[in-house]
Design a protein around this motif. Sequence first.
Motif, PDB file in Angstrom:
ATOM      1  N   LEU A  49       0.857  -1.182   0.000  1.00  0.00           N
ATOM      2  CA  LEU A  49       0.000   0.000   0.000  1.00  0.00           C
ATOM      3  C   LEU A  49       0.892   1.231   0.000  1.00  0.00           C
ATOM      4  CD1 LEU A  49      -2.429  -1.032   2.897  1.00  0.00           C
ATOM      5  CD2 LEU A  49      -2.921  -1.187   0.473  1.00  0.00           C
ATOM      6  N   LYS A  50       0.426   2.287  -0.635  1.00  0.00           N
ATOM      7  CA  LYS A  50       1.172   3.548  -0.670  1.00  0.00           C
ATOM      8  C   LYS A  50       0.268   4.692  -0.262  1.00  0.00           C
ATOM      9  CE  LYS A  50       1.228   6.027  -4.221  1.00  0.00           C
ATOM     10  NZ  LYS A  50       0.446   7.179  -4.780  1.00  0.00           N
ATOM     11  N   VAL A  51       0.790   5.592   0.576  1.00  0.00           N
ATOM     12  CA  VAL A  51       0.047   6.774   0.990  1.00  0.00           C
ATOM     13  C   VAL A  51       0.937   7.999   0.783  1.00  0.00           C
ATOM     14  CG1 VAL A  51      -1.010   8.016   2.916  1.00  0.00           C
ATOM     15  CG2 VAL A  51      -1.369   5.556   2.677  1.00  0.00           C
ATOM     16  N   GLU A  53       1.627  11.780   1.765  1.00  0.00           N
ATOM     17  CA  GLU A  53       1.289  12.726   2.830  1.00  0.00           C
ATOM     18  C   GLU A  53       1.987  14.060   2.600  1.00  0.00           C
ATOM     19  OE1 GLU A  53       1.527  13.466   7.660  1.00  0.00           O
ATOM     20  OE2 GLU A  53       2.794  11.950   6.723  1.00  0.00           O
ATOM     21  N   TYR A  62       6.205   9.937   1.282  1.00  0.00           N
ATOM     22  CA  TYR A  62       5.383   8.749   1.098  1.00  0.00           C
ATOM     23  C   TYR A  62       5.521   7.791   2.275  1.00  0.00           C
ATOM     24  CZ  TYR A  62       4.909  10.198  -3.768  1.00  0.00           C
ATOM     25  OH  TYR A  62       4.621  10.904  -4.920  1.00  0.00           O
ATOM     26  N   SER A 144      -4.039   4.702   7.985  1.00  0.00           N
ATOM     27  CA  SER A 144      -5.064   5.397   7.223  1.00  0.00           C
ATOM     28  C   SER A 144      -5.263   6.846   7.646  1.00  0.00           C
ATOM     29  CB  SER A 144      -6.401   4.657   7.340  1.00  0.00           C
ATOM     30  OG  SER A 144      -6.859   4.667   8.680  1.00  0.00           O
ATOM     31  N   TYR A 146      -3.352   9.244   7.421  1.00  0.00           N
ATOM     32  CA  TYR A 146      -2.805  10.177   6.444  1.00  0.00           C
ATOM     33  C   TYR A 146      -3.791  10.420   5.305  1.00  0.00           C
ATOM     34  CZ  TYR A 146       1.410   8.924   8.975  1.00  0.00           C
ATOM     35  OH  TYR A 146       2.321   8.692   9.968  1.00  0.00           O
ATOM     36  N   VAL A 147      -4.634   9.434   5.007  1.00  0.00           N
ATOM     37  CA  VAL A 147      -5.594   9.574   3.925  1.00  0.00           C
ATOM     38  C   VAL A 147      -6.795  10.393   4.351  1.00  0.00           C
ATOM     39  CG1 VAL A 147      -7.015   8.303   2.279  1.00  0.00           C
ATOM     40  CG2 VAL A 147      -4.860   7.344   3.051  1.00  0.00           C
ATOM     41  N   TYR A 162      -3.864   7.624  -1.904  1.00  0.00           N
ATOM     42  CA  TYR A 162      -3.749   6.208  -1.555  1.00  0.00           C
ATOM     43  C   TYR A 162      -3.800   5.347  -2.804  1.00  0.00           C
ATOM     44  CZ  TYR A 162      -5.764   1.590  -0.735  1.00  0.00           C
ATOM     45  OH  TYR A 162      -6.028   0.264  -0.784  1.00  0.00           O
ATOM     46  N   SER A 163      -3.011   4.283  -2.844  1.00  0.00           N
ATOM     47  CA  SER A 163      -3.114   3.292  -3.911  1.00  0.00           C
ATOM     48  C   SER A 163      -2.548   1.969  -3.429  1.00  0.00           C
ATOM     49  CB  SER A 163      -2.378   3.756  -5.176  1.00  0.00           C
ATOM     50  OG  SER A 163      -1.000   3.876  -4.932  1.00  0.00           O
TER      51      SER A 163
END
Length: 239
Positions: A49-51, A53, A62, A144, A146-147, A162-163
Amino acid sequence: MLELAKTEGIETLLFGTLTFPRPVTLKEAQKAWNSASSNTLRPAISKGLKVLEPHKSLRPHYHVVLSTGEDVRSGFDFEAYHRAKAHHWASAEGRKATREYGRSANENLRGWWMFFRRFERYGFGRTEAIPIYKAGEAAAEYASKYVSKEDRPVEFKGARLYSAINWKPSTRRGFGFVDSGRAWRLAVARIAKDMGFTSEGDFRREFGSNWAWGLRGTIFSIAEEIKAEYRAKAENVTA
């Protein structure tokens, strides 16, 4: 995050942070990420998973949660890591704690620390990769957050924060949406209603700045009740 931990095993997961050594624009950051992801990251992991911020300075960085396929958690000294985080990394206390948790890393984790150094070739600076400390909803809530920030800078409006990497998380329709952080937020809202609170400030005034930690047991308990309620509704709808 919950699905990843359940299917891959929390001992295989790494929580990584990728930062830039100089100010970069969102476009430059995304270009660096796309190159690093395509050429280095995706070929090396099964799932992730990538976030994205934004800092208050608007410098993007990231966070990634990666499934390594091997045990990177056993033996790791989380207490020393938390002591290092509590001090500046360059301070005597910070350097001492960093050496302690560094020595505790098993061979698999050391290998992934070497792997993360490859991101420097794409323009990234300091990187960090640490095993997951907390399991279940606690870990998912941390990743989560950060999303879910509502104070997103205007420069990041419309950006995809997010991806998923190398996989497609299962999508549950109907009432399944409450199975993660939503149940936590609904539980907090229920407590606020019962106590007559109208804002987060009311929680801080009543329970202190760490109110969420202090109330975590109550919140998780109510969250489980909410999940059960929605599952029952879903079963009735299906029937």
